[in-house]
Design a protein around this motif. Structure first.
Motif, PDB file in Angstrom:
ATOM      1  N   MET A   1       0.841  -1.166   0.033  1.00 40.27           N
ATOM      2  CA  MET A   1      -0.170  -0.138  -0.108  1.00 40.27           C
ATOM      3  C   MET A   1       0.926   1.284  -0.065  1.00 40.27           C
ATOM      4  O   MET A   1       0.542   2.099  -0.827  1.00 40.27           O
ATOM      5  N   THR A   2       2.148   1.244   0.849  1.00 41.15           N
ATOM      6  CA  THR A   2       2.834   2.431   1.110  1.00 41.15           C
ATOM      7  C   THR A   2       3.387   2.660  -0.403  1.00 41.15           C
ATOM      8  O   THR A   2       3.609   3.869  -0.778  1.00 41.15           O
ATOM      9  N   ALA A   3       4.099   1.547  -1.131  1.00 39.85           N
ATOM     10  CA  ALA A   3       4.848   1.704  -2.349  1.00 39.85           C
ATOM     11  C   ALA A   3       3.851   1.933  -3.475  1.00 39.85           C
ATOM     12  O   ALA A   3       4.588   2.745  -4.210  1.00 39.85           O
ATOM     13  N   TRP A   4       2.664   1.596  -3.484  1.00 40.88           N
ATOM     14  CA  TRP A   4       2.070   1.918  -4.696  1.00 40.88           C
ATOM     15  C   TRP A   4       0.757   2.668  -4.583  1.00 40.88           C
ATOM     16  O   TRP A   4       0.417   3.190  -5.540  1.00 40.88           O
ATOM     17  N   LEU A   5       0.263   3.000  -3.638  1.00 42.81           N
ATOM     18  CA  LEU A   5      -0.963   3.664  -3.354  1.00 42.81           C
ATOM     19  C   LEU A   5      -0.755   5.181  -2.584  1.00 42.81           C
ATOM     20  O   LEU A   5      -1.746   5.768  -2.791  1.00 42.81           O
ATOM     21  N   LEU A   6       0.265   5.013  -1.733  1.00 40.76           N
ATOM     22  CA  LEU A   6       0.315   6.412  -0.767  1.00 40.76           C
ATOM     23  C   LEU A   6       0.380   7.546  -1.863  1.00 40.76           C
ATOM     24  O   LEU A   6      -0.182   8.593  -1.540  1.00 40.76           O
ATOM     25  N   GLU A   7       1.221   7.735  -2.887  1.00 45.69           N
ATOM     26  CA  GLU A   7       1.329   8.965  -3.500  1.00 45.69           C
ATOM     27  C   GLU A   7      -0.068   9.266  -4.191  1.00 45.69           C
ATOM     28  O   GLU A   7      -0.366  10.356  -4.723  1.00 45.69           O
ATOM     29  N   ILE A   8      -0.814   8.191  -4.747  1.00 45.31           N
ATOM     30  CA  ILE A   8      -1.972   8.301  -5.466  1.00 45.31           C
ATOM     31  C   ILE A   8      -3.150   8.891  -4.526  1.00 45.31           C
ATOM     32  O   ILE A   8      -3.792   9.795  -4.882  1.00 45.31           O
ATOM     33  N   TYR A   9      -3.252   8.248  -3.432  1.00 39.32           N
ATOM     34  CA  TYR A   9      -4.461   8.389  -2.499  1.00 39.32           C
ATOM     35  C   TYR A   9      -4.171   9.215  -1.125  1.00 39.32           C
ATOM     36  O   TYR A   9      -5.040   9.563  -0.355  1.00 39.32           O
ATOM     37  N   GLY A  10      -2.914   9.462  -0.993  1.00 37.22           N
ATOM     38  CA  GLY A  10      -2.546  10.319   0.309  1.00 37.22           C
ATOM     39  C   GLY A  10      -2.612   9.467   1.501  1.00 37.22           C
ATOM     40  O   GLY A  10      -2.725   8.025   1.627  1.00 37.22           O
TER      41      GLY A  10
END
Length: 456
Positions: free
Chosen positions: A170-179
């Motif tokens: 989640m941190t690697a792939w979703l953090l930048e997209i969804y905050g």
């Protein structure tokens, strides 16, 4: 007792142990493993996105110190309060309560407007998600034949670590997209979605028998598991050669039979879970602030390290019934100390040596904690099992308050990474010494029995 009544004695422990592994045992494993996966995700995602949360709330990582502390305090409180409740009213209802409450609170945390609000929400959430591990392991151990018990618990603990892996993904792939809110969104949706799964598995028979051998639900539950079971009516249910449970219930762990074991297990968990909490919450920040490793890059490294943890857990589960478990766990933590210390000295770039050290550290830390959990689970009878595991974990959560607080201090003092990792390696050596001492005291026995090789 009349002769006829004696002939109708029904050994529930033997009934469970003599059963082949079938769909019902697999279903219990799947459901408990799913619950522990969700628990692992909620327990570990905060540390991985801690710098992002701090930035999103308009502060720095040091400002997240109260959030981490409140979470650990809540987890300590929950570990002391919730497992005794499970020993009193049942494993399933307490697991359901925990899933419901921390799911709702995680979704609420999405709307946090400051560090204080988030700290309170994580603190209350910790009361409920900290109880999932001891109660889930108690349920699984009580519904699994002895010859596969350690292995099944190890598989469930791999899934607990899988939640850690999922938080890294989640941190690697979703953090930048969804905050930063994405962690709390997933942390709320997953437990609520898992609630109906509890309807697929039975309540622990060991719990029912030790609470009330005359419980009218015992016989139907046995027949539901095996319609051919020799139930004719009027049976006297008991667990193995234990006709009566400990009259003091959970407090018997402080009696002469269990007192030394309890004290040593508490010390073990204080250092072990304290060190795990320190590294889970602050290692990504240390590596970013002092090692120059971006948070998303380190998350990928930790995902690779997860496979070391999974291998360590499964290896521990397979070996515990085949070799002396105390010497095995001692060896794990000695190597763990070496691996932790090396993380401060190896190059943090895309170097094989650094990633290998992460894999070895996860292998030994997660596998070693699996061994400690198994010692606690197998070392107490059913009437105090959830409490025994939970209270040992509660003392560990006190360590989880102390150690991360020291982690904040190290960050504010801007200690060199090498110094921090050397200091962090010391508790692993203390753990190894305590496990060795427990093995000497118990003369290689767990729960009063020698460890025998498993059947193939």
């Amino acid at each position: 007792m009349t002769s006829a009544a004696a002939n109708r004695r029904f050994d529930v422990a033997a009934f469970i142990d003599e059963r082949p592994i079938g769909p019902r045992e697999i279903m219990v494993l799947v459901v408990v493993s799913t619950v522990l996966f969700i628990d692992g995700f909620d327990m570990y995602f905060l540390g991985k996105i801690l710098p992002a949360i701090a930035e999103g709330l308009g502060g720095t990582p040091v400002d997240m110190g109260p959030v981490v502390t409140f979470q650990q305090v809540g987890m300590a409180i929950g570990a002391f309060l919730m497992p005794p409740l499970a020993d009193r009213i049942g494993r399933k209802p307490v697991l359901g309560l925990c899933l419901l409450v921390f799911g709702v609170l995680s979704l609420w945390a999405v709307f946090s407007t400051g560090f204080t609000m988030l700290a309170w929400l994580r603190g209350i959430s910790g009361v409920f998600f900290s109880a999932m591990l001891p109660i889930g392991l108690a349920l699984l151990s009580e519904m699994t034949p002895k010859r596969r018990r350690a292995l099944f618990m190890s598989i469930a603990l791999v899934c607990f670590s899988g939640g850690n892996l999922a938080s890294g993904a989640m941190t690697a792939w979703l953090l930048e997209i969804y905050g930063w809110q994405i962690g709390f969104i997933l942390g709320g949706i997953l437990p609520l979605a898992a609630l109906p799964l509890l309807l697929l598995i039975p309540e622990s028979l060991a719990f029912r028998v030790t609470r009330n051998p005359a419980d009218p639900r015992i016989a139907p539950a046995i027949l539901k598991i095996d319609s051919g079971a020799p139930i004719q009516g009027g049976e006297v249910f008991h667990m193995g050669n234990r006709d009566q449970p400990e009259q003091l219930g959970p407090l018997a762990m402080f009696g002469s039979k269990y007192r030394t074991q309890t004290i040593l297990l508490w010390c073990l968990c204080f250092f072990s879970l304290g060190n795990i909490a320190l590294l889970a919450n602050w290692l990504p920040t240390y590596m970013q602030e002092m090692g120059g490793v971006p948070i998303a890059t380190f998350a990928v490294y930790m995902m690779i390290g997860y496979f070391g943890g999974a291998a360590g857990t499964l290896t521990m589960g397979w070996l515990m019934d085949r070799v002396n478990p105390y010497w095995l766990i001692t060896g794990y933590f000695v190597v763990d100390a070496i691996a932790i210390a090396s993380l401060g000295f190896l190059p943090t770039g895309p170097a094989i040596a650094f990633v290998t050290a992460l894999v070895v550290w996860n292998f030994c830390q997660v596998g070693g904690q699996t061994g400690i959990n198994n010692l606690a689970t197998l070392g107490y009878p059913p009437e105090m099992r959830s409490t025994g595991i939970g209270w040992a974990g509660g003392v560990g959560r006190i360590g989880g308050i102390v150690f991360p607080a020291l982690g904040v201090l190290a960050l504010s003092m801007t200690l060199p990474l090498q110094t921090i990792m050397l200091i962090t390696a010391v508790p692993a050596l203390i753990i190894g010494s305590l496990v060795f001492t427990l093995g000497v005291f118990n003369r290689g026995l767990i729960g009063g029995r020698a460890m025998q090789p498993q059947a193939a």
